[in-house]
Design a protein around this motif. Structure first.
Motif, mmCIF file in Angstrom:
data_model
loop_
_atom_site.group_PDB
_atom_site.id
_atom_site.type_symbol
_atom_site.label_atom_id
_atom_site.label_comp_id
_atom_site.label_asym_id
_atom_site.label_seq_id
_atom_site.Cartn_x
_atom_site.Cartn_y
_atom_site.Cartn_z
ATOM 1 N N GLY A 42 0.786 -1.220 0.000
ATOM 2 C CA GLY A 42 0.000 0.000 0.000
ATOM 3 C C GLY A 42 0.816 1.267 0.000
ATOM 4 N N VAL A 43 0.091 2.384 0.061
ATOM 5 C CA VAL A 43 0.680 3.718 0.048
ATOM 6 C C VAL A 43 -0.198 4.643 0.881
ATOM 7 N N ALA A 44 0.276 5.859 1.062
ATOM 8 C CA ALA A 44 -0.511 6.920 1.699
ATOM 9 C C ALA A 44 -0.781 8.017 0.685
ATOM 10 N N GLU A 45 -1.874 8.723 0.880
ATOM 11 C CA GLU A 45 -2.117 9.971 0.154
ATOM 12 C C GLU A 45 -2.462 11.086 1.145
ATOM 13 N N ALA A 46 -1.959 10.925 2.363
ATOM 14 C CA ALA A 46 -2.183 11.912 3.406
ATOM 15 C C ALA A 46 -1.300 13.132 3.184
ATOM 16 N N PHE A 47 -1.407 14.102 4.119
ATOM 17 C CA PHE A 47 -0.579 15.302 4.053
ATOM 18 C C PHE A 47 -0.934 16.135 2.824
ATOM 19 N N GLN A 48 -2.218 16.088 2.462
ATOM 20 C CA GLN A 48 -2.812 16.810 1.343
ATOM 21 C C GLN A 48 -2.363 16.330 -0.031
ATOM 22 N N ARG A 49 -1.729 15.176 -0.121
ATOM 23 C CA ARG A 49 -1.384 14.678 -1.466
ATOM 24 C C ARG A 49 -2.606 14.091 -2.157
ATOM 25 N N SER A 50 -3.643 13.784 -1.429
ATOM 26 C CA SER A 50 -4.892 13.402 -2.083
ATOM 27 C C SER A 50 -5.473 14.576 -2.862
ATOM 28 N N LEU A 51 -5.189 15.796 -2.406
ATOM 29 C CA LEU A 51 -5.631 16.987 -3.140
ATOM 30 C C LEU A 51 -4.963 17.048 -4.514
ATOM 31 N N VAL A 52 -3.690 16.663 -4.581
ATOM 32 C CA VAL A 52 -2.962 16.672 -5.851
ATOM 33 C C VAL A 52 -3.642 15.738 -6.848
ATOM 34 N N LEU A 53 -4.054 14.566 -6.377
ATOM 35 C CA LEU A 53 -4.781 13.639 -7.238
ATOM 36 C C LEU A 53 -6.158 14.180 -7.592
ATOM 37 N N HIS A 54 -6.804 14.781 -6.621
ATOM 38 C CA HIS A 54 -8.160 15.284 -6.812
ATOM 39 C C HIS A 54 -8.219 16.364 -7.887
ATOM 40 N N GLU A 55 -7.144 17.147 -8.023
ATOM 41 C CA GLU A 55 -7.144 18.267 -8.964
ATOM 42 C C GLU A 55 -6.659 17.893 -10.361
ATOM 43 N N LEU A 56 -6.288 16.642 -10.585
ATOM 44 C CA LEU A 56 -5.962 16.190 -11.931
ATOM 45 C C LEU A 56 -7.203 16.216 -12.819
ATOM 46 N N ASN A 57 -6.996 16.402 -14.120
ATOM 47 C CA ASN A 57 -8.138 16.265 -15.022
ATOM 48 C C ASN A 57 -8.617 14.809 -15.003
ATOM 49 N N THR A 58 -9.797 14.572 -15.509
ATOM 50 C CA THR A 58 -10.439 13.264 -15.360
ATOM 51 C C THR A 58 -9.596 12.125 -15.917
ATOM 52 N N ALA A 59 -9.057 12.307 -17.119
ATOM 53 C CA ALA A 59 -8.268 11.238 -17.743
ATOM 54 C C ALA A 59 -6.993 10.962 -16.960
ATOM 55 N N SER A 60 -6.316 12.013 -16.515
ATOM 56 C CA SER A 60 -5.061 11.848 -15.781
ATOM 57 C C SER A 60 -5.303 11.264 -14.404
ATOM 58 N N GLN A 61 -6.406 11.652 -13.782
ATOM 59 C CA GLN A 61 -6.734 11.088 -12.471
ATOM 60 C C GLN A 61 -6.980 9.590 -12.576
ATOM 61 N N LYS A 62 -7.728 9.183 -13.597
ATOM 62 C CA LYS A 62 -7.962 7.754 -13.795
ATOM 63 C C LYS A 62 -6.653 7.023 -14.047
ATOM 64 N N LEU A 63 -5.771 7.623 -14.840
ATOM 65 C CA LEU A 63 -4.486 7.006 -15.138
ATOM 66 C C LEU A 63 -3.673 6.802 -13.867
ATOM 67 N N ALA A 64 -3.593 7.839 -13.035
ATOM 68 C CA ALA A 64 -2.815 7.747 -11.801
ATOM 69 C C ALA A 64 -3.397 6.700 -10.856
ATOM 70 N N LEU A 65 -4.720 6.701 -10.683
ATOM 71 C CA LEU A 65 -5.361 5.727 -9.799
ATOM 72 C C LEU A 65 -5.207 4.308 -10.328
ATOM 73 N N ASP A 66 -5.263 4.150 -11.648
ATOM 74 C CA ASP A 66 -5.046 2.816 -12.232
ATOM 75 C C ASP A 66 -3.617 2.341 -12.000
ATOM 76 N N TYR A 67 -2.650 3.235 -12.168
ATOM 77 C CA TYR A 67 -1.265 2.864 -11.884
ATOM 78 C C TYR A 67 -1.118 2.352 -10.456
ATOM 79 N N LEU A 68 -1.808 2.974 -9.538
ATOM 80 C CA LEU A 68 -1.669 2.606 -8.133
ATOM 81 C C LEU A 68 -2.476 1.356 -7.773
ATOM 82 N N PHE A 69 -3.757 1.313 -8.184
ATOM 83 C CA PHE A 69 -4.666 0.345 -7.594
ATOM 84 C C PHE A 69 -5.181 -0.739 -8.542
#
Length: 480
Positions: A42-69
């Motif tokens: 696993g990993v963490a997205e604490a310390f406001q790094r979840s905000l960094v993911l949240h502000e990605l555009n839709t396609a990039s957010q899906k890409l990042a989440l797919d890479y992780l999970f």
């Protein structure tokens, strides 16, 4: 006659190939030799790094989440370590508390901020963005943020720590051994706030499996921090454990996320000596101040819950063998399972905008998603190949080699074998000891090195043994 001759030549070719392969190292797999179970990575997205993911555009957010999970195209992480805020405000890097207003007393009801109800997806509450991530994958674990740990100070606006007026530079929970606070014992108030966090996640349909009430308790830092000895942790467990039970929560308590392996051993030993080990469900440690070493003397499961490096970001697998390259981390993860006896391994950040190696994925603005080789090292030990409930089994190497091996038996009868070649030349490896289905002549395998990112290849089999070539400075997973 010709057909018989052709068949004979084909059989001789297989025998010759097997003989050639057998000249390299031999890995004897032993499914009957069972070690610890497997919970996941696993990993963490604490310390406001979840905000960094949240502000990605839709396609990039899906890409990042797919890479992780994703367990088909990504690393297959199954554990997410979320933060519990302590700050009264939320500038970037701070995690806002759900209850910054002081209750009237230690036993008073948590005074939750109106805009924090249900950890709403608002700009004011970071945890809401973590809820958003949880809804996109299986949120398995809640823990304090690395730097902005939950501290009763920000719930009460009084000196809950011994050092009054701030949640920085350490301090202790009022009411534990060797503390003397003018405002009295605030352990129950702290426990109530922790319970409220879990209940807020539940109201969003998310079950929290584990709760950590300490984070690097051996350190006093200029960011939000709280210290504790083993005895002091035991003093708080006396309150937290029954409070969770009274609330009807099945969430288990973790202990105690020391900044390093040996630092955690010291706190854990104190908890054990105080007779409170039975109140915890999971032993947790970081890898910073001291690297993972001999297994802890406990019957509880153990996770490495945070570890990374802080040098300039690198995307390499192997160039010079430095501390942040992918091959280095492949060895760390493998050794954690094979030597340190962990059942779970967590890196620090999964995705972040950090330009050092604290994250596995670099996020730049709203569209750029860049993956380091460290992510693919983790993927070999993720849910693409090893499923929750798997068991590590025996895997012994004979022959002169630079090969390190781990193997896991899944509950569906499949096996995942991780072969790390730390040497400068390829290794022709023979694996034996597991049953191969009749008629199977090749098995799927996956290669990661400087030129490959979990590239699918194939290992050959003659029905008895498996034959695989592991290139220099590479990690190969064989699925049998």
């Amino acid at each position: 006659m010709v057909n018989h001759l052709t068949a004979l030549l084909a059989a001789l070719a297989v025998i010759a190939q097997a003989a050639a392969q057998a000249s390299g190292p031999v890995v004897k797999l032993n499914p009957n030799q069972k070690f610890q179970g497997y919970d996941g990575i696993g990993v963490a997205e604490a310390f406001q790094r979840s905000l960094v993911l949240h502000e990605l555009n839709t396609a990039s957010q899906k890409l990042a989440l797919d890479y992780l999970f994703s367990n088909t195209t990504g690393a297959g992480f199954t554990i997410l370590r979320n933060g519990i805020g302590s700050s009264p405000t939320d500038p970037f890097d701070h995690m806002k508390s759900i209850a910054p207003t002081a209750p009237a007393s230690n036993s008073s009801t948590v005074v939750q901020a109106p805009d924090a109800q249900g950890l709403a997806l608002s700009s004011g509450y970071l945890q809401g963005r973590e809820v958003h991530i949880c809804r996109r994958m299986v949120c398995r674990w809640l823990h304090e943020d690395k730097r902005y740990s939950l501290d009763v100070l920000h719930m009460t606006c009084v000196a809950i720590n011994e050092d009054a007026g701030t949640d920085t530079y350490g301090g202790y929970i009022c009411g534990v051994t060797n503390t003397s606070c003018a405002t009295g014992d605030w352990r129950q108030s702290y426990a109530n706030k922790l319970v409220k966090y879990i209940q807020d996640y539940q109201s969003n349909g998310i079950t929290i499996d584990y709760l950590g009430f300490l984070n690097e308790p051996d350190l006093s830092t200029p960011y939000a921090s709280m210290q504790s000895s083993g005895q002091q942790a035991a003093d708080f467990l006396d309150i937290l454990y029954p409070t969770l039970k009274k609330a009807g929560l099945k969430t288990q308590i973790t202990c105690c996320d020391g900044s390093g392996w040996e630092q955690n051993r010291e706190v854990l030993t104190g908890v054990q000596q105080a007779g409170r080990e039975d109140t915890i469900g999971l032993v947790t440690a970081h890898g910073y101040s001291s690297a993972p070493g001999a297994p802890f003397a406990t019957t509880k499961k153990t996770w490495i819950t945070e570890w990374s490096t802080f040098d300039n970001i690198t995307y390499d697998w192997y160039v010079a063998g430095n501390q942040s390259e992918g091959l280095t981390w492949a060895n760390h993860i493998q050794q954690a399972f094979s030597t340190n006896n962990v059942t779970g391994f967590l890196y620090w950040w999964g995705a972040a905008n950090a330009t050092d190696n604290e994250s596995l994925i670099f996020i730049n603005n709203t569209a750029e998603v860049s993956v380091t080789k460290r992510l693919w090292a983790h993927a070999h030990f993720g849910s693409r190949f090893i499923r929750q409930g798997a068991t590590r089994i025996g895997a012994a190497v004979t022959g002169d080699s630079t090969l390190n091996v781990t193997a896991f038996s899944n509950t569906d009868g499949t096996y995942a074998v991780q072969l790390i070649n730390n040497g400068n030349s390829a290794e022709d490896v023979t694996l034996s000891g597991v049953k191969i289905a009749k008629g199977v002549v090749q098995l799927r395998s996956f290669l990661t090195n400087q030129a490959n990112n979990l590239t699918e290849t194939y290992a050959k089999t003659d029905g008895t043994n498996i034959y695989a070539v592991v290139p220099a400075r590479s990690l190969l997973s064989v699925i049998a």
